[in-house]
Design a protein around this motif. Structure first.
Motif, short mmCIF file in Angstrom:
data_model
loop_
_atom_site.label_atom_id
_atom_site.label_comp_id
_atom_site.label_asym_id
_atom_site.label_seq_id
_atom_site.Cartn_x
_atom_site.Cartn_y
_atom_site.Cartn_z
N TYR A 183 -10.64 3.64 -11.03
CA TYR A 183 -10.36 2.21 -11.09
C TYR A 183 -11.59 1.46 -11.58
N ASP B 203 -5.56 1.75 1.01
CA ASP B 203 -5.18 0.59 0.20
C ASP B 203 -6.10 0.49 -1.01
N ASN C 231 -6.88 -11.56 -12.51
CA ASN C 231 -6.77 -10.62 -11.40
C ASN C 231 -7.25 -11.31 -10.14
N TRP C 232 -6.53 -11.13 -9.03
CA TRP C 232 -6.84 -11.91 -7.83
C TRP C 232 -8.27 -11.71 -7.37
N TRP C 233 -8.82 -10.49 -7.53
CA TRP C 233 -10.18 -10.22 -7.04
C TRP C 233 -11.25 -10.87 -7.90
N GLY D 135 -11.82 -4.27 -8.41
CA GLY D 135 -10.74 -4.39 -7.44
C GLY D 135 -11.26 -4.29 -6.03
N ARG D 136 -10.39 -3.89 -5.13
CA ARG D 136 -10.73 -3.76 -3.71
C ARG D 136 -10.10 -2.49 -3.17
N ARG E 122 0.83 -1.20 0.00
CA ARG E 122 0.00 0.00 0.00
C ARG E 122 0.87 1.25 0.00
N CYS F 166 -7.78 -2.03 -11.25
CA CYS F 166 -7.31 -1.67 -12.58
C CYS F 166 -7.42 -0.17 -12.77
N GLU G 283 -6.34 -1.64 -4.64
CA GLU G 283 -5.84 -2.66 -5.55
C GLU G 283 -6.90 -2.85 -6.62
N ASP H 253 -1.42 8.72 -3.52
CA ASP H 253 -2.55 8.26 -4.31
C ASP H 253 -3.77 9.16 -4.22
#
Length: 289
Positions: free
Chosen positions: A70, A223, A241-243, A73-74, A26, A227, A225, A33
């Motif tokens: 984004y 945090d 993608n993990w999510w 994601g998360r 992060r 695209c 995460e 960010d």
């Protein structure tokens, strides 16, 4: 390998691992960010920007937003809410597409209350310009006593609102039943602290007490995460993608148990069961979790 050489090797390895985590983890500071969108004099950086303080007084509230948008994601933040008498205040953490007619939006809104009464969190979901999907949950802890993690998970299958990894709201992708689902518009991450005593506490019956000002909320561990847009054109459709993984396409057994507990014990309002507003149950309310 000699003990001194071995210890030196382990020290170097440790430094490499630490550096890798710093690069991939992060953001180290708020300003990496995010940007201040409203009343920069009311947002104060703490601990070198690793945390921030939001201030609401009679002059102004304040707000900030992610520098990028984004698509899936998360996102999560640790927040410590206004202590004591916070009636009439709203601390919001949300995602928004910033499009008026067809906006998509995913909302956490923390509704202040009189001293000693439970905090209420309201969630809402806008999809293709249609909102009015409010649900309210009385928190089972004091969110002003310490930091708690609030997260929004968004993928092609579902949207889940989490508090400390406990799911409090699930919105499934039911496009096959012609139910709108936000999947085409990227969203930015936003937060605001503002006065809303015309509706926030007991429907506006409890007004803000300015003698208690300034009202302070704290944030840390930002945090994101997902695209980024603009970014790699194929990121949002990448099933690797993990999510988007199988583990995140539905609640697991433990999450489902926690979700049922929240629904049974802490939900105080659900638009799905409000017959005065919706004599016919909205179709998305009929989905099976």
């Amino acid at each position: 390998m000699g003990m001194g050489l071995r210890n030196g090797f382990l020290l170097i390895l440790s430094c490499v691992v630490t550096l890798s985590l710093s690069v991939l983890g992060r953001p180290a500071t708020f300003l990496e960010d995010f940007r201040i969108t409203w009343s920069d004099s009311h947002i104060r950086q703490i601990d070198g920007g690793r945390a921030i303080q939001l201030v609401l007084d009679q002059n102004s509230g304040c707000g900030f937003a992610s520098k990028r948008q984004y698509l899936f994601g998360r996102v999560s933040m640790k927040i410590k809410l206004i202590p004591g008498d916070s009636a009439g205040t709203v601390t919001a953490f949300y995602m928004n597409s910033v499009t008026d007619a067809v906006r998509d939006e995913l909302d956490f809104e923390f509704l202040g209350n009189r001293t000693g009464q439970p905090y209420t969190v309201q969630t809402n979901i806008y999809a293709h310009g249609k909102g009015d999907r409010e649900q309210r949950v009385n928190l089972w802890f004091d969110p002003a006593a310490d930091f708690h993690t609030y997260s929004i998970m968004w993928n092609h299958h579902q949207i889940v609102f989490y508090i400390d990894e406990v799911p409090i709201r699930v919105y499934k992708n039911n496009e096959a039943r012609n139910i709108p689902y936000p999947k085409l518009q990227p969203m930015g991450v936003y937060s605001t602290l503002w006065e809303a005593d015309d509706w926030a506490t007991r429907g506006g019956l409890e007004k803000i007490d300015w003698t208690k000002a300034p009202f302070l909320a704290y944030y840390k561990d930002f945090d994101i995460e997902g695209c980024p847009v603009p970014g790699p054109v194929n990121c949002a459709t990448n099933s690797r993608n993990w999510w988007e993984g199988t583990a995140y396409q539905a609640l697991n057994a433990m999450e489902a148990k926690r979700y049922r507990w929240v629904r049974m014990n802490h939900v105080i309002y659900d638009y799905c069961t409000d017959k005065s507003r919706y004599p016919v149950t909205p179709p998305e309310c009929m989905s099976i979790i």
